[in-house]
Design a protein around this motif. Structure first.
Motif, PDB file in Angstrom:
ATOM      1  N   VAL A 103     -41.270 -30.108 -27.331  1.00 37.69           N
ATOM      2  CA  VAL A 103     -40.081 -30.561 -28.258  1.00 37.69           C
ATOM      3  C   VAL A 103     -39.712 -31.819 -27.273  1.00 37.69           C
ATOM      4  O   VAL A 103     -39.484 -31.888 -26.046  1.00 37.69           O
ATOM      5  N   ILE A 104     -39.443 -32.838 -28.145  1.00 36.31           N
ATOM      6  CA  ILE A 104     -38.968 -34.224 -27.325  1.00 36.31           C
ATOM      7  C   ILE A 104     -37.564 -34.127 -28.099  1.00 36.31           C
ATOM      8  O   ILE A 104     -37.275 -34.218 -28.970  1.00 36.31           O
ATOM      9  N   PHE A 108     -32.195 -31.433 -36.209  1.00 31.11           N
ATOM     10  CA  PHE A 108     -33.079 -30.375 -36.592  1.00 31.11           C
ATOM     11  C   PHE A 108     -34.682 -30.614 -36.686  1.00 31.11           C
ATOM     12  O   PHE A 108     -35.113 -31.884 -37.185  1.00 31.11           O
ATOM     13  N   ALA A 109     -35.374 -29.818 -36.050  1.00 26.55           N
ATOM     14  CA  ALA A 109     -36.909 -30.049 -36.217  1.00 26.55           C
ATOM     15  C   ALA A 109     -37.557 -28.559 -36.393  1.00 26.55           C
ATOM     16  O   ALA A 109     -36.815 -27.658 -35.817  1.00 26.55           O
ATOM     17  N   ALA A 110     -38.439 -28.428 -36.746  1.00 29.98           N
ATOM     18  CA  ALA A 110     -39.248 -27.157 -37.244  1.00 29.98           C
ATOM     19  C   ALA A 110     -40.802 -27.182 -37.245  1.00 29.98           C
ATOM     20  O   ALA A 110     -41.269 -28.358 -37.568  1.00 29.98           O
ATOM     21  N   ARG A 145     -40.528 -21.792 -35.452  1.00 29.82           N
ATOM     22  CA  ARG A 145     -39.988 -22.120 -34.174  1.00 29.82           C
ATOM     23  C   ARG A 145     -39.054 -23.350 -34.726  1.00 29.82           C
ATOM     24  O   ARG A 145     -39.851 -24.339 -35.317  1.00 29.82           O
ATOM     25  N   TRP A 146     -37.992 -23.226 -34.289  1.00 31.23           N
ATOM     26  CA  TRP A 146     -37.085 -24.447 -34.782  1.00 31.23           C
ATOM     27  C   TRP A 146     -36.394 -25.017 -33.271  1.00 31.23           C
ATOM     28  O   TRP A 146     -36.235 -24.243 -32.534  1.00 31.23           O
ATOM     29  N   VAL A 147     -35.910 -26.306 -33.610  1.00 30.13           N
ATOM     30  CA  VAL A 147     -34.908 -26.485 -32.365  1.00 30.13           C
ATOM     31  C   VAL A 147     -33.959 -27.453 -33.047  1.00 30.13           C
ATOM     32  O   VAL A 147     -33.981 -28.255 -33.888  1.00 30.13           O
ATOM     33  N   TRP A 183     -34.945 -22.033 -31.725  1.00 27.17           N
ATOM     34  CA  TRP A 183     -34.841 -20.666 -32.244  1.00 27.17           C
ATOM     35  C   TRP A 183     -36.349 -20.153 -32.539  1.00 27.17           C
ATOM     36  O   TRP A 183     -37.166 -21.011 -33.383  1.00 27.17           O
ATOM     37  N   GLU A 184     -36.663 -19.074 -32.157  1.00 29.63           N
ATOM     38  CA  GLU A 184     -38.102 -18.545 -32.286  1.00 29.63           C
ATOM     39  C   GLU A 184     -37.863 -17.442 -33.024  1.00 29.63           C
ATOM     40  O   GLU A 184     -37.283 -16.370 -32.772  1.00 29.63           O
TER      41      GLU A 184
END
Length: 566
Positions: A204-205, A476-478, A487-489, A498-499
């Motif tokens: 994740v960046i 948000f990214a997924a 998996r989301w961030v 979020w896993e």
């Protein structure tokens, strides 16, 4: 309704103040009234929650307009099809006349399922343009396969099994998500608001107003690299596909396995970073604060950026030289998204431009459509930040309200999805992942953040996820893991992963999964039936004084978007 809107507007102002770096004494006093105002808003909404104030009703003065409900017509969302008038930039688009609905709810249930996404980016229209890209030709009829085509007669019972199959698949999807569990993990390291996130495999960046770009290894929740080099807040990120990274790596004599990330900042620079070395391999000065960014994987590839002054600029990925600069919008560009050869840009004033990439080394972008706020309904104002998510002929729009608007960008027809059960909800970001449209929602009344999920392409409400540990979600990214799990961030005041836990997992999840039955019916509106804009009404003297005081102390920076640039 008048007092409700006043309280909502004050709470929006407070939320925007809270993310500023420094506060004046009068601003601190306003924030101290947050709990009081939330309590008052909850009380007012409770008073209006009776039969006279239902989800499907929007009040206007002393009359109420009932919205029509879409029962099961996933691709009929933009059923109002106004004339696709192409307007010169700056002119106001007249509101389209809504055609009366011809199908009943029972007829819609027997209608054959259609994928209205059309060919999206694959089909290129060829309007005549003037010297500055202004359209001068008559509009072309929408192509076959777009959302705008007339509905197929619903008397053909032979298609009934297809509708039943869609219902069965949706029921299965809903049942699966109602049982899902997520584990939350906090990624600690940023010292200010996280404004943007992207995901590459298990990496994740994140970009932050603290001027840094950080690289995180998600499985271990550890920081791999800190990319420091910007002198202003980082506002946007984009990740070129692997094949384009290999081309750049070869030209720079780096490993072909290297991946690159693009970052834009309020310091007027777009930087290209090597994730393997953590070094900035190229810095591009733009003369304006960079506010939106995307990579277009067409031809040799293009970097497209939007600025605080409304410009849309392009650079060739092959030469890294500037190839175009367009005064596309009157105010700051807040979102740029690519879909095949198409590029979509949206701005603070609420207008949307659709561009075609001609894959030329000189002026690759050509304007196809421009829809202003009269059409989109996303009028600029306090806290306005237009976010975009394209899918075929449809463009999902988030604009800080309780609805996700749906624009057929070819025809200008509009509809909307309910993203919160009351007008106190704020939509900050929209994201698509396989089979799902995910909209974030922040409740001004209680400070709760929620992720609402809708099935694609039908746009039917599935379920909602919420957690007391997650603050307002601004980005948000997924992505999917190798085993097919999600998996989301999410970013905002904090950066949270979020896993999804395996279905057989015995441990309890950190996320509450619940369905709000009031979101089950999508609300469909004609061009004239826009939802009430909380910023468009006349306020009493005290509210107007508050706004003037805030404008005097903050100027243009009252919105979240302006706060990011400070």
């Amino acid at each position: 309704m008048g007092e409700v809107r006043k309280v909502q507007k004050k709470l929006r102002q407070i939320e925007n103040l809270e993310i500023k770096i420094s506060l004046a004494p009068e601003e601190r006093f306003k924030i101290s009234r947050k709990a009081e105002l939330r309590s008052r808003l909850a009380e007012l909404l409770l008073q209006q929650s009776g039969p006279q104030y239902t989800l499907g009703t929007v009040a206007e003065g002393n009359k109420e307009k009932m919205k029509r409900q879409v029962v099961d017509a996933p691709e009929d969302l933009p059923s109002q099809t106004p004339t696709a008038s192409k307007i010169p930039k700056g002119e106001r688009q007249p509101k389209a006349q809504a055609a009366p609905a011809q199908q009943s709810a029972s007829q819609r249930q027997t209608a054959p399922g259609r994928d209205g996404d059309g060919d999206g980016g694959a089909r290129r229209t060829q309007p005549d343009t003037g010297p500055q890209g202004t359209r001068v030709s008559d509009p072309q009829p929408p192509p076959a396969g777009s959302d705008a085509r007339p509905a197929t007669p619903t008397t053909d019972v032979g298609n009934q099994p297809q509708a039943e199959q869609q219902d069965t698949e949706f029921a299965s999807l809903k049942a699966t998500w109602e049982k899902t569990k997520f584990r939350l993990r906090l990624l600690e390291g940023h010292t200010d608001i996280v404004t943007c996130v992207v995901a590459i495999d298990n990496v994740v960046i994140s970009g932050s107003r603290d001027t840094t770009v950080k690289v995180w290894h998600v499985p271990t929740a550890t920081q791999q690299r800190n990319l420091g080099g910007h002198s202003g807040g980082v506002t946007c990120l984009s990740a070129p596909p692997p094949e384009y990274c290999r081309k750049l790596a070869r030209s720079l004599s780096l490993s072909e396995k290297d991946r690159f990330i693009l970052s834009g900042s309020a310091d007027c620079c777009v930087k290209i970073w090597s994730l393997s070395t953590g070094q900035c391999v190229k810095s591009i000065y733009t003369f304006n604060a960079v506010t939106a960014l995307c990579f277009v994987p067409e031809g040799h590839g293009y970097i497209i950026a939007g600025s605080d002054g409304g410009k849309v600029q392009g650079w060739s990925w092959q030469t890294l030289e500037s190839c175009q600069s367009i005064n596309a919008h009157h105010e700051a560009v807040t979102s740029i998204q690519a879909q095949g050869p198409l590029v979509f840009s949206g701005s603070v004033e609420g207008d949307v431009c659709v561009w075609e990439n001609l894959c030329s080394e000189r002026e690759p972008l050509r304007l196809l459509q421009h829809w202003d706020s009269q059409v989109t309904g996303c009028r600029g104002g306090q806290g306005s930040r237009l976010v975009l998510s394209p899918r075929g002929d449809r463009l999902f729009l988030g604009h800080g309200r309780a609805f996700i608007r749906v624009l057929n960008w070819r025809t200008g027809s509009m509809s909307r999805l309910t993203n919160h059960s009351s007008l106190s909800g704020v939509t900050d970001c929209i994201h698509q992942t396989p089979g799902l449209l995910i909209g974030s929602c922040y409740d001004l009344a209680n400070g709760q953040s929620t992720l609402n999920m809708f099935s694609l392409p039908q746009c039917r409400y599935v379920t909602s996820l919420t957690s007391a540990d997650v603050p307002r979600i601004l980005c948000f990214a997924a992505w999917l893991t190798g085993s097919g799990g999600h998996r989301w961030v999410t970013g905002g005041q904090s950066l949270v992963v979020w896993e999804q836990l395996p279905a057989s997992a015995k441990q309890r999840g950190d996320v509450t999964v619940r369905r709000d039955s009031r979101l089950d019916a999508s609300l469909l509106e004609s061009e004239g039936d826009t939802d009430e804009d909380e910023d468009s009404y006349d306020e009493d003297g005290e509210e107007e004084k508050d706004c003037q005081s805030q404008d005097a102390t903050e100027g243009e920076s009252s919105s979240w978007f302006r706060c990011v640039l400070q």
